[in-house]
Design a protein around this motif. Structure first.
Motif, PDB file in Angstrom:
ATOM      1  N   ASN A 109       0.826  -1.214   0.000  1.00 16.54           N
ATOM      2  CA  ASN A 109       0.000   0.000   0.000  1.00 16.54           C
ATOM      3  C   ASN A 109       0.857   1.260   0.000  1.00 16.54           C
ATOM      4  O   ASN A 109       0.534   2.247   0.687  1.00 16.54           O
ATOM      5  N   GLY A 110       1.982   1.212  -0.727  1.00 14.90           N
ATOM      6  CA  GLY A 110       2.854   2.371  -0.848  1.00 14.90           C
ATOM      7  C   GLY A 110       3.795   2.580   0.312  1.00 14.90           C
ATOM      8  O   GLY A 110       4.560   3.542   0.331  1.00 14.90           O
ATOM      9  N   THR A 111       3.745   1.687   1.318  1.00 15.73           N
ATOM     10  CA  THR A 111       4.613   1.811   2.489  1.00 15.73           C
ATOM     11  C   THR A 111       5.753   0.814   2.413  1.00 15.73           C
ATOM     12  O   THR A 111       5.536  -0.370   2.136  1.00 15.73           O
ATOM     13  N   CYS A 112       6.969   1.302   2.667  1.00 15.05           N
ATOM     14  CA  CYS A 112       8.150   0.448   2.619  1.00 15.05           C
ATOM     15  C   CYS A 112       8.111  -0.580   3.744  1.00 15.05           C
ATOM     16  O   CYS A 112       7.712  -0.285   4.868  1.00 15.05           O
ATOM     17  N   ILE A 113       8.537  -1.808   3.426  1.00 17.14           N
ATOM     18  CA  ILE A 113       8.644  -2.870   4.422  1.00 17.14           C
ATOM     19  C   ILE A 113      10.116  -3.176   4.626  1.00 17.14           C
ATOM     20  O   ILE A 113      10.850  -3.448   3.683  1.00 17.14           O
ATOM     21  N   ASP A 114      10.555  -3.129   5.906  1.00 18.46           N
ATOM     22  CA  ASP A 114      11.950  -3.434   6.206  1.00 18.46           C
ATOM     23  C   ASP A 114      12.292  -4.844   5.766  1.00 18.46           C
ATOM     24  O   ASP A 114      11.454  -5.756   5.861  1.00 18.46           O
ATOM     25  N   PRO A 115      13.515  -5.066   5.302  1.00 21.99           N
ATOM     26  CA  PRO A 115      13.918  -6.414   4.877  1.00 21.99           C
ATOM     27  C   PRO A 115      13.694  -7.473   5.942  1.00 21.99           C
ATOM     28  O   PRO A 115      13.364  -8.606   5.640  1.00 21.99           O
ATOM     29  N   ALA A 116      13.846  -7.129   7.224  1.00 21.55           N
ATOM     30  CA  ALA A 116      13.636  -8.102   8.294  1.00 21.55           C
ATOM     31  C   ALA A 116      12.181  -8.553   8.322  1.00 21.55           C
ATOM     32  O   ALA A 116      11.885  -9.744   8.416  1.00 21.55           O
ATOM     33  N   GLU A 117      11.250  -7.589   8.238  1.00 22.00           N
ATOM     34  CA  GLU A 117       9.824  -7.915   8.234  1.00 22.00           C
ATOM     35  C   GLU A 117       9.454  -8.676   6.975  1.00 22.00           C
ATOM     36  O   GLU A 117       8.685  -9.624   7.011  1.00 22.00           O
ATOM     37  N   LEU A 118      10.022  -8.239   5.857  1.00 22.15           N
ATOM     38  CA  LEU A 118       9.743  -8.903   4.587  1.00 22.15           C
ATOM     39  C   LEU A 118      10.211 -10.346   4.637  1.00 22.15           C
ATOM     40  O   LEU A 118       9.528 -11.259   4.192  1.00 22.15           O
ATOM     41  N   ASN A 119      11.346 -10.589   5.228  1.00 28.23           N
ATOM     42  CA  ASN A 119      11.900 -11.934   5.330  1.00 28.23           C
ATOM     43  C   ASN A 119      11.011 -12.817   6.196  1.00 28.23           C
ATOM     44  O   ASN A 119      10.750 -13.968   5.887  1.00 28.23           O
ATOM     45  N   LEU A 120      10.500 -12.238   7.314  1.00 30.69           N
ATOM     46  CA  LEU A 120       9.615 -12.981   8.208  1.00 30.69           C
ATOM     47  C   LEU A 120       8.307 -13.326   7.523  1.00 30.69           C
ATOM     48  O   LEU A 120       7.814 -14.448   7.611  1.00 30.69           O
ATOM     49  N   THR A 121       7.743 -12.357   6.806  1.00 30.16           N
ATOM     50  CA  THR A 121       6.492 -12.584   6.092  1.00 30.16           C
ATOM     51  C   THR A 121       6.652 -13.652   5.039  1.00 30.16           C
ATOM     52  O   THR A 121       5.831 -14.542   4.885  1.00 30.16           O
ATOM     53  N   THR A 122       7.751 -13.575   4.308  1.00 30.27           N
ATOM     54  CA  THR A 122       8.008 -14.551   3.253  1.00 30.27           C
ATOM     55  C   THR A 122       8.174 -15.941   3.835  1.00 30.27           C
ATOM     56  O   THR A 122       7.634 -16.924   3.335  1.00 30.27           O
ATOM     57  N   ALA A 123       8.906 -16.034   4.961  1.00 29.97           N
ATOM     58  CA  ALA A 123       9.113 -17.325   5.598  1.00 29.97           C
ATOM     59  C   ALA A 123       7.792 -17.906   6.088  1.00 29.97           C
ATOM     60  O   ALA A 123       7.526 -19.100   5.916  1.00 29.97           O
ATOM     61  N   SER A 124       6.938 -17.067   6.706  1.00 25.30           N
ATOM     62  CA  SER A 124       5.645 -17.516   7.197  1.00 25.30           C
ATOM     63  C   SER A 124       4.773 -17.998   6.050  1.00 25.30           C
ATOM     64  O   SER A 124       4.071 -19.003   6.165  1.00 25.30           O
ATOM     65  N   SER A 125       4.793 -17.284   4.944  1.00 25.57           N
ATOM     66  CA  SER A 125       4.013 -17.667   3.764  1.00 25.57           C
ATOM     67  C   SER A 125       4.478 -19.005   3.242  1.00 25.57           C
ATOM     68  O   SER A 125       3.676 -19.862   2.856  1.00 25.57           O
ATOM     69  N   ASP A 126       5.792 -19.206   3.241  1.00 25.99           N
ATOM     70  CA  ASP A 126       6.338 -20.476   2.765  1.00 25.99           C
ATOM     71  C   ASP A 126       5.895 -21.619   3.659  1.00 25.99           C
ATOM     72  O   ASP A 126       5.516 -22.692   3.183  1.00 25.99           O
ATOM     73  N   ILE A 127       5.909 -21.387   5.000  1.00 26.10           N
ATOM     74  CA  ILE A 127       5.479 -22.418   5.941  1.00 26.10           C
ATOM     75  C   ILE A 127       4.005 -22.739   5.732  1.00 26.10           C
ATOM     76  O   ILE A 127       3.602 -23.900   5.681  1.00 26.10           O
ATOM     77  N   ALA A 128       3.178 -21.684   5.580  1.00 25.01           N
ATOM     78  CA  ALA A 128       1.743 -21.876   5.383  1.00 25.01           C
ATOM     79  C   ALA A 128       1.475 -22.653   4.106  1.00 25.01           C
ATOM     80  O   ALA A 128       0.639 -23.552   4.070  1.00 25.01           O
TER      81      ALA A 128
END
Length: 480
Positions: free
Chosen positions: A373-392
């Motif tokens: 939504n136009g807001t930057c996501i820190d690489p740490a948060e992005l990495n966590l989100t990506t990892a969670s998505s992969d687990i799901a």
């Protein structure tokens, strides 16, 4: 007759002949534009008794001279340059240079046994412009030693043992260059540099300076190049460089500064090069670079900086060169602007990331900043989100596979049972009931185990509630 013949010779020929005729035995003399006497590397322990009176330059470098007596060179009205570098001179008699009234340059560097100069050492040198006393093991020089040298512009005293800036230079209005690097100077007092209104170059690097008094540089209104690097400075006066409006280069590298104050550089409107490298900087105050409108090059490398907020950098956005390597940069969204700037202007490279761990070891240019939504996501948060998505995703795939296997097993059992019923059509009704009961128990056990797995996954992944819903529906349908 001889005199008349000499008089008839052209002046240039006459001068050349006179220069060579009076040349000391161990020297060579050349007459190009003027008479030069070259006596360097001649193993001289004493000065020649006389030099050509037409001599404009004498080179006595790298000999074994130890002592200069009064009027050591006689009277040489044409002499402009005298070099005595790399000798063993230990004592200079007051008035040793009398008779050299037009001397412009005197070089006495690398005479490590001098250590002491008399107040009247340079008496008679009223036109001296450049004096080199570097590496002479000097601990101090008398305050009034340059009282006659009102024309002196360049003073080279580097690599001596001064613990303070020599008071002899105070008030020398014509000095333009002072070299005091590699001494043992510990402080710059408020009156150390008074009256140096013409000074353009000041080198104080590689000393032990840990204190600079307030307004210590107030008279250096024409200073252009200032070296304060490789000292022991941990802080500076609030208005340390006030009034230095003509300063072009300032080197503060190699000190112990931890903070850059917004007040230090407020008057440096013509500053082009600023060195702040090799300090311990952790913070740069907003507004520190606000008035540096002429800045071309900024060195911030080799510090402890983790971030560089855009408001700090914004006033010098059109900088030509920026050095940021060897800092523990935290490559989060706070540096997204810097990456964009790097890509746009191609003026910066080597910005290594120390954190977050997901990008540690990468260069900032390699970091990807995602946006939601136009807001930057820190690489740490992005990495966590990506990892969670992969687990799901992996969990869902395994769950679907389990459902598929269980349904296939039920289907095979139903087909097998139907075939067996047709093949054994003579079975008694009681046997059929018993077999049906066994199948019912097995199905119930399978359903219970299946629902238990669902419960475990539900607890492990609370955020994926839709999985529970799907399983619940399937369980109800099987029970019916």
């Amino acid at each position: 007759v001889k005199v008349s013949v000499l008089c008839l010779l052209p002046q240039a020929v006459l001068s050349r002949w006179a220069c060579v005729r009076a040349c000391p035995a161990s020297c060579s003399c050349t007459q190009e534009r003027s008479c030069s006497v070259l006596c360097d590397r001649s193993s001289m322990a004493e000065l020649p008794k006389e030099f050509p009176c037409e001599a404009s330059a004498i080179n006595l470098d790298k000999n074994r001279l130890k002592f200069l007596s009064e009027r050591a060179f006689g009277t040489l009205p044409s002499l402009k340059s005298l070099s005595l570098d790399h000798n063993n001179i230990s004592f200079i008699t007051p008035g040793a240079f009398k008779g050299l009234s037009n001397l412009v340059e005197l070089k006495m560097a690398h005479n490590e046994y001098i250590s002491y100069l008399h107040t009247r050492t340079f008496t008679g040198l009223k036109k001296l412009v450049r004096l080199d006393l570097s590496d002479c093991n000097l601990f101090s020089i008398p305050d009034r030693i340059f009282i006659e040298q009102i024309a002196l512009k360049e003073l080279l005293c580097f690599q001596n043992n001064f613990r303070r800036i020599p008071g002899a230079i105070r008030g020398m209005e014509n000095l333009t260059h002072i070299y005091l690097e590699r001494n043992k100077i510990e402080a710059v007092a408020y009156n150390s540099l008074l009256g140096l209104g013409s000074l353009k170059y000041l080198n104080l690097q590689e000393n032990r300076i840990n204190v600079i008094h307030d307004q210590a540089f107030q008279d250096l209104v024409r200073l252009e190049n200032f070296y304060l690097n490789d000292n022991l400075l941990s802080e500076l006066p609030r208005l340390a460089f006030k009034g230095l409006t003509r300063l072009k280069m300032l080197n503060l590298g190699g000190n112990q500064l931890t903070n850059v104050s917004r007040t230090w550089f407020s008057d440096l409107v013509e500053l082009e090069i600023l060195y702040l490298d090799r300090n311990q900087l952790v913070n740069i105050e907003e507004g520190a670079f606000e008035n540096l409108t002429s800045l071309i090059t900024l060195h911030l490398n080799s510090n402890n900086l983790t971030t560089l907020p855009f408001p700090v950098f914004q006033p010098i956005y059109f900088l030509g060169r920026l050095f940021l390597f060897k800092n523990p940069w935290e490559c989060d969204c706070g540096l997204e602007w810097l990456k964009d700037w790097m890509e746009s202007y191609k003026l910066v490279r080597d910005v290594p990331c120390a954190s977050p761990s997901s990008v540690a070891g990468l260069d900032l240019s390699e970091v990807v900043f995602a946006k939601v939504n136009g807001t930057c996501i820190d690489p740490a948060e992005l990495n966590l989100t990506t990892a969670s998505s992969d687990i799901a995703s992996t969990t869902e795939n395994r769950f679907n596979s389990l459902i598929s296997k269980l349904l296939q097993q039920e289907l095979r059992e139903e087909i097998g049972n139907g075939t067996e019923s047709l093949r054994n059509g003579t079975l008694l009704d009681s046997e059929e009931v018993e077999l049906s009961g066994v199948r019912g128990q097995r199905a119930l056990a399978d359903q219970s185990f299946f629902c238990f797995l669902v419960l475990i996954w539900d607890i492990f992944l609370l955020k994926y509630q839709y999985v529970k819903l799907i399983v619940s529906v399937i369980c109800k349908e099987q029970q019916q």
